[in-house]
Design an enzyme around this catalytic site. Structure first.
Site, short mmCIF file in Angstrom:
data_model
loop_
_atom_site.label_atom_id
_atom_site.label_comp_id
_atom_site.label_asym_id
_atom_site.label_seq_id
_atom_site.Cartn_x
_atom_site.Cartn_y
_atom_site.Cartn_z
N HIS A 170 13.85 34.82 38.90
CA HIS A 170 13.24 36.16 38.97
C HIS A 170 14.08 37.16 39.74
CE1 HIS A 170 9.38 35.03 37.08
NE2 HIS A 170 9.61 33.84 37.64
N ASN A 184 11.63 32.68 31.45
CA ASN A 184 10.31 32.73 30.82
C ASN A 184 10.01 34.09 30.22
OD1 ASN A 184 10.11 30.15 31.83
ND2 ASN A 184 7.98 30.39 32.46
N ASP A 188 9.16 29.90 41.78
CA ASP A 188 8.56 29.48 40.51
C ASP A 188 9.55 29.63 39.36
OD1 ASP A 188 8.43 32.26 41.01
OD2 ASP A 188 7.06 32.52 39.33
N GLU A 189 9.28 28.91 38.31
CA GLU A 189 9.94 29.08 37.01
C GLU A 189 11.47 29.10 37.09
OE1 GLU A 189 6.59 31.42 34.45
OE2 GLU A 189 7.92 32.71 35.62
N ILE A 190 12.03 28.16 37.80
CA ILE A 190 13.50 28.05 37.84
C ILE A 190 13.96 27.46 36.50
CG2 ILE A 190 15.46 26.96 39.00
CD1 ILE A 190 13.67 26.93 41.56
#
EC number: 3.2.1.52
Lengths: 551, 551
Positions: A270, A295, A334-336
């Site tokens: 992010h 994502n 999150d969401e690596i």
């Protein structure tokens, strides 16, 4: 035209919602009408050395009492009670009494103190005979919570504020220390004024934490001293920024309303937007197709294996942390996206045989040590602990978001947790897919999470007795792919009040009895200028229970 | 802080969205910058005897040109074009030319004329050399549509309005005569001011019909002369009404903006609220459980088999019809509940051996004959024709709502139809269940209907060549169980622009090329004070195509 003697709207006293939200721990009410004297005073004589933010809170309360003019939600909007109200005793004074040790601290100081140390308890009595109402607490924060409750007691009939349920006795304190709201100001930007109005609305339901997801891959509105180039090149425009003065204005405003604002600089994912000022630190910048690298667009992650990037990140977090008085600070996690690192030649070199998770462990320890040196307690999203097995300090708080089921795994690892699960608390679900050319695309977390769904949440599901102390509380969250100033209020209110009650009053509330109170709250918000939406046709709002499924 | 020469936001001329919405039938553009002179005049010299509402429309257009200040949606918001704009020729005058026969009628008169007679065509040329722009039409309505287009051409850079795409040549006319929006003001009430702001927003995308679902079982806000008791006992409160003066204010305001307002008094279902003033005409009033007597609470239907009720209904419709200048008037006819009539002893007596559908046939013919006598063409929901097989006059228009698939059955019966299908056009879908005690309840028409879904609609699917003339057009619809003034704009805009373009420009538009224009429209609405929502992160809005699924 014929006239029929249809007594539309004839109400009984018992049909009033008595719209306290969240519901107090202990509440007893009577059946005596009582009106507010037009010269009601709120006395701070019992609070020696009252802090200025408490004085201000009293002023605001007087404003609400004067301006709310909320009619009772019954078909006749209370007119059948007019005679009883006109004959009722008048309450002329609310006395505040401080029962703590020494001089009271300010609301602001207490609101941002370490979460375990906060005291929000209060008692409130409103006699039926017109003698003084009394609000007692051993903290300014408790007095503030009590003022908020006092402001929810009254209805209006032709300019007179009244209750039909005196005497009232309340003893109240929260079930959970953390009751939050997460706002993403990176996908779309929110002016300071909108955030302040939102903070007011949060305070009215005793929410005590703004989890401010301030930056993301799409934009970086936060102006960080020493790193101004990031926002210069990463904000949507020159005005879509939060300067240090803006941050102070927001955190001060929040604290005075009993709200702790903790910031999140999400790392190492992010972070695409950092490329524009620090290209050397970003892997897979705007790599295409984005679906393989992130994502959502644009792709880009910090080169977590690079020592220079690790140090840069720690410096950035240290500088950002200084802007926020909260003890908490989130580094995200999150969401690596592994493919991003797999395709990045520099990261492959920097890894030097380590796995991405091993590099993430080092990256995180350096980041968190920097935060600790700045006096902060780290907060992370759940993957850091239960997917990547990163080494975390014992006091690190973990946000459970992917599924409410995952709380158990976090608790098993002995970490404090904050409920923020997409299956109950994501306010953005159900809005349809936002990817441009996907005609049948749908919200990834469909369906819409109703207030009833959030309200039915059990914070202790699958949590053992020993682990209960790890549950700090929870929050609803607004990710803003499809949100901005135009719909913040209509998305959030009154829905976000659901978690406010779950975590203040404890779970197990009945949606049947909650709904009339929630209508009441929504109508009161509208009276105060916050655009809470209709949960049902007004016909239902005026007739508790009549729009239940089995009515 | 290091400085990188990152050319963030360097734009090319071709990256501009050129945000006309709906897209014109024929459009040619150039690549020459042109700016609006600060003393731009809009001349009506070519419109002898210009009607006052056209003069007013010119004034409003001048206001938009002055106040929109919409920056181009590119990363640098147009600043790289500043030099080119400063050197550009200035447009000093827009000439309006009336090419019709005789003296032009007013916009208002043309907007409410019979739908087949309306002429909305116009041509618009904007030369690149600063010579006069010319807007030509053979109707005031066409000139008004052209003014709307002219107002969408310009971007702002530091106070200067400009386009980079002169010369511009447009020849435009609508694919379909009917482009609507349905608003339900019965589940929740909307003040007149909110409806007027909504009418402005509708006119900006050339929507030409407000289908006003003004009353329903929950409330009856319409004050009908001779029947005032209905609203006195059926409005939510004394102020939540539409007086004849309010209706005139709304219909006048709409007509001046090219919008025809046709009202619906839904019958014989959706009439519970009439019980409070005319109990003798209502069967199964608030019968419980409501699930057995109505699709939503409260239950109650007109006693369609009672001669007295039939006459009452015809009188009511006649009186209501006089309030609205539109040629159309809807008598509804959806969701008739058979069990309600089965359980109503009086109806069983009144049927006297007839079936409910036979009684409905008589009921409808009397109603429609009354409307015809009042100069109206009837509109009905689809069940009247394809479920109940009611005898309908040949010119009756049928609203297709249950499924878009049902259009074919209506066309086969030779009736004109209006597309209003829940699977494409219902704006309220996806908002979760609103019934009070239904924790896992969901929107009955889940999922959310995105703008892309509405935009992908084909009005001629399953329609034969011979039947094409029966398709009047279509609309998006807002049922307001969970809506009110707080979220009207955020639900409707910019999403409702999708059907506006489908029915003005014709189907087959590409969502990829539409999205940048739709962002443009949404940002322009915000500049004009209508709270259109973000469809995507602003990062995507500034970078056409980058947030497509395959980007």
């Amino acid at each position: 035209m014929r006239v029929y003697k249809v007594l539309l709207g004839l109400s009984t006293l018992s049909s009033f919602a008595f719209g306290l939200w969240p519901r107090p721990k202990e509440l007893t009410t009577g059946t005596t009408p009582l009106r507010l004297s037009s010269d009601l005073s709120i006395s701070l004589a019992g609070v020696a050395g009252a802090p200025s933010d408490l004085v201000d809170a009293v002023k605001r309360t007087r404003g609400y009492l004067k301006n709310d003019k909320l009619q009772a939600l019954v078909p006749d909007r209370g007119s059948s009670s007019k005679t009883a109200v006109s004959r009722a005793k008048a309450l002329r004074r609310l006395q505040l009494k401080y029962s703590g040790q020494g001089k009271p601290k300010s609301i602001s100081e207490e609101a941002i103190a370490a979460i375990d140390t906060r005291d929000e308890a209060y008692t409130l009595t409103v006699p039926a005979d017109g003698s003084d109402a009394v609000l007692t607490a051993s903290s300014s924060l408790g007095l503030f919570r009590g003022l908020t409750t006092f402001g929810q007691i009254w209805y209006d009939i032709d300019g007179t504020s009244y209750t039909l349920q005196a005497p009232i006795s309340i003893k109240d304190s929260p079930a959970y220390k953390y009751r939050g709201f997460m706002l993403d100001t990176a996908r779309n930007y929110f002016p300071v004024a909108d955030i302040k109005r939102h903070l007011d609305a949060m305070s009215w339901t005793k929410i005590n934490t703004l989890h401010w997801h301030i930056v993301d891959s799409q934009s970086f509105p936060l102006v960080i001293p020493g790193f101004q180039g990031i926002s210069e090149r990463g904000a949507y425009n020159k005005k879509a920024i939060y300067t240090p003065a803006d941050v102070k204005e927001i955190t001060d405003y929040a604290a005075a309303r009993g709200i702790d604002v903790f910031a999140e600089i999400d790392t190492p994912g992010h972070t695409s937007i950092l490329h524009h000022s620090f290209p050397e630190h970003i892997a897979c910048f705007e790599a295409s197709p984005w679906t393989q690298f992130a994502n959502e667009p644009p792709a880009g992650q910090l080169r977590l294996a690079s020592p220079a990037t690790v140090n840069f990140t720690a410096s950035l977090l240290t500088a950002a942390a200084k802007l926020f008085p909260s003890k908490f600070f989130s580094t995200g996690g999150d969401e690596i996206n592994n493919n991003c690192y797999k395709q990045d030649a520099q990261t492959q070199t920097d890894l030097a045989g380590r796995t991405v998770d091993q590099a993430l462990d080092t990256f995180t320890q350096v980041s968190h040590n920097a935060l600790k040196a700045a006096g902060k307690t780290a907060v992370v999203w759940q993957e850091m602990l239960i997917v990547h097995n990163v080494t975390l300090a014992q006091d690190t708080a973990v946000l459970v978001w992917i599924s409410s089921q995952d709380a158990a795994a976090v608790a098993q690892r002995g970490h404090r947790l904050i409920h923020a699960a997409s299956d109950y608390f994501y306010l953005d679900c159900g809005g349809g897919g936002w990817v441009g050319n996907n005609i049948n695309g749908n919200s990834w977390c469909d369906p819409f999470k109703t207030w009833q769904k959030a309200y039915s949440f059990n914070p202790l599901a699958n949590i053992t007795k020993d682990q209960e102390k790890l549950v700090l509380g929870g929050q609803q969250l607004l990710w803003t792919e499809q949100a901005g100033p135009s719909n913040l209020e209509s998305i959030a209110w009154p829905r976000a009040a659901a978690s406010a009650e779950v975590f203040w009053s404890g779970p197990g509330g009945d949606v049947r009895t909650a709904l009339p109170r929630l209508h009441d709250l929504a109508y009161r918000y509208i009276q105060r200028g916050v655009k809470a939406i209709a949960l049902q046709p007004e016909w239902c709002a005026l007739r508790p229970g009549k729009c239940d499924l089995d009515a």
